[in-house]
Design a protein around this motif. Structure first.
Motif, PDB file in Angstrom:
ATOM      1  N   ALA A 112       9.384   6.264  -7.426  1.00 45.91           N
ATOM      2  CA  ALA A 112       7.980   6.530  -7.751  1.00 45.91           C
ATOM      3  C   ALA A 112       7.750   6.489  -9.255  1.00 45.91           C
ATOM      4  O   ALA A 112       6.736   5.967  -9.731  1.00 45.91           O
ATOM      5  N   ASP A 116       0.818  -1.212   0.000  1.00 38.17           N
ATOM      6  CA  ASP A 116       0.000   0.000   0.000  1.00 38.17           C
ATOM      7  C   ASP A 116       0.852   1.262   0.000  1.00 38.17           C
ATOM      8  O   ASP A 116       0.402   2.306  -0.484  1.00 38.17           O
ATOM      9  N   ALA A 117       2.048   1.188   0.558  1.00 38.10           N
ATOM     10  CA  ALA A 117       2.906   2.375   0.604  1.00 38.10           C
ATOM     11  C   ALA A 117       4.348   1.943   0.766  1.00 38.10           C
ATOM     12  O   ALA A 117       4.660   0.934   1.403  1.00 38.10           O
ATOM     13  N   ALA A 171      -3.787   4.380  -1.908  1.00 44.56           N
ATOM     14  CA  ALA A 171      -2.692   3.442  -2.135  1.00 44.56           C
ATOM     15  C   ALA A 171      -2.725   2.963  -3.584  1.00 44.56           C
ATOM     16  O   ALA A 171      -3.791   2.935  -4.218  1.00 44.56           O
ATOM     17  N   PRO A 172      -1.539   2.639  -4.139  1.00 41.63           N
ATOM     18  CA  PRO A 172      -0.213   2.685  -3.502  1.00 41.63           C
ATOM     19  C   PRO A 172       0.453   4.036  -3.725  1.00 41.63           C
ATOM     20  O   PRO A 172       0.093   4.769  -4.657  1.00 41.63           O
ATOM     21  N   CYS A 173       1.448   4.366  -2.884  1.00 41.52           N
ATOM     22  CA  CYS A 173       2.136   5.642  -3.002  1.00 41.52           C
ATOM     23  C   CYS A 173       3.520   5.519  -2.381  1.00 41.52           C
ATOM     24  O   CYS A 173       3.809   4.574  -1.637  1.00 41.52           O
ATOM     25  N   CYS A 213       4.277  10.436  -5.433  1.00 38.22           N
ATOM     26  CA  CYS A 213       5.308  10.595  -4.405  1.00 38.22           C
ATOM     27  C   CYS A 213       5.063  11.889  -3.650  1.00 38.22           C
ATOM     28  O   CYS A 213       4.861  12.951  -4.265  1.00 38.22           O
ATOM     29  N   TRP A 235       3.800   5.330  -9.194  1.00 37.13           N
ATOM     30  CA  TRP A 235       3.035   5.738  -8.022  1.00 37.13           C
ATOM     31  C   TRP A 235       3.255   7.221  -7.749  1.00 37.13           C
ATOM     32  O   TRP A 235       4.304   7.776  -8.089  1.00 37.13           O
TER      33      TRP A 235
END
Length: 290
Positions: free
Chosen positions: A152, A131-132, A191-193, A159, A157
């Motif tokens: 990222a 998820d992160a 999420a995700p990040c 950031c 994802w």
């Protein structure tokens, strides 16, 4: 929910004597103790506090950690396992050079930020339902602050930099507090990040108890190679050692005046007559306060 935290183990530069910084060569750090990168340490503790907060709500959070380094990182890997990280993955430095023993070096080579980001992203991809990804906003002496953005980009994802606090909203999204132009900004992310942790209030990793360490037994990190992650790591992707061109002390001194007087009353009168009264006169005359 599952969170992956990336961390670095670096030489303790503060332990070096001043003489080590003289000359044009980088200081010798082979015999200096290893410590956690300060921003990565904050990220590791933030993840633990997030896990504790969710546990109080009856929700589970799985924590995993990642590092790129040799045996010098293993004590920290064991500490994280004792604290409740379910798995710690260590990318062996020998594998990054492609032609050495996968665990021969005590410390990993200085990697270019691009290669560090590729290895980090590769580990994140092989973990289901991350998820992160948390990591320090700045890495070692040669990494600068580009690795979070490169990771990222590789993962696709979003950031968020300079993170100081992480919470979980009721909907399962992450409520993140970061610093922006000397102010605090609160953002809700799906999420995700990737979260790059900055000057968080939480700056020290907790210490596991003796009972927690004994329960760990012989467990250690999961050691993988760059090839196993599908990353081609050529020698030219190692970073060029930094070259010192000069050192200058930072002047943080400020002007000051010693107020003379036998008693506090006399000193207060001197302050008023010498500094406050002229300012008040200028204000009354409409000249402003300089």
């Amino acid at each position: 929910m599952r969170i992956l935290v990336s961390f670095n183990v670096t030489p303790d530069y503060e332990a070096l004597p001043p003489s080590s910084w003289e000359g044009a060569q980088a200081p010798e750090t082979r015999y200096v103790r290893r410590v956690l990168n300060c921003f990565d340490e904050s990220a590791l503790e933030l993840a633990l506090r997030l896990r504790d907060a969710l546990a109080a709500r009856g929700e589970a959070l799985q924590l995993e950690a990642l590092t790129i380094g040799g045996r010098a990182a293993e004590p920290y890997c064991k500490t994280l396992l004792a604290l409740g990280y379910v798995r710690v993955t260590r990318v062996a430095p020998g594998s990054v050079r492609c032609d050495g023993d996968a665990d021969a070096a005590a410390d990993g080579p200085d990697l270019a930020p691009e290669l560090t980001a590729r290895l980090t992203a590769a580990v994140a991809r092989e973990i289901d339902d991350v998820d992160a990804l948390l990591l320090g906003c700045r890495g070692g002496a040669d990494d600068g602050d580009t690795v979070p953005y490169l990771v990222a980009e590789a993962l696709g994802w979003p950031c968020l930099p300079e993170v100081v606090e992480v919470e979980v909203a009721a909907s399962g999204a992450l409520r993140v507090t970061s610093t922006l132009d000397d102010a605090l900004a609160r953002v809700t992310l799906r999420a995700p990040c990737v979260l790059a942790v900055g000057n968080a209030v939480v700056s020290h990793l907790r210490v596991p108890t003796l009972k927690e360490r004994l329960a760990l037994g012989e467990r250690g990190s999961r050691v993988v190679t760059a090839a196993a992650l599908g990353v081609q790591a050529a020698g030219e992707q190692l970073s060029v050692p930094a070259a010192f061109v000069g050192l200058e002390p930072v002047d943080r001194s400020r002007d000051g005046v010693v107020v003379e007087g036998e008693t506090p009353r006399e000193k207060a009168r001197v302050v008023y007559e010498r500094y406050l009264a002229p300012r008040l006169e200028r204000l009354r005359a409409g000249g402003g306060d300089s």
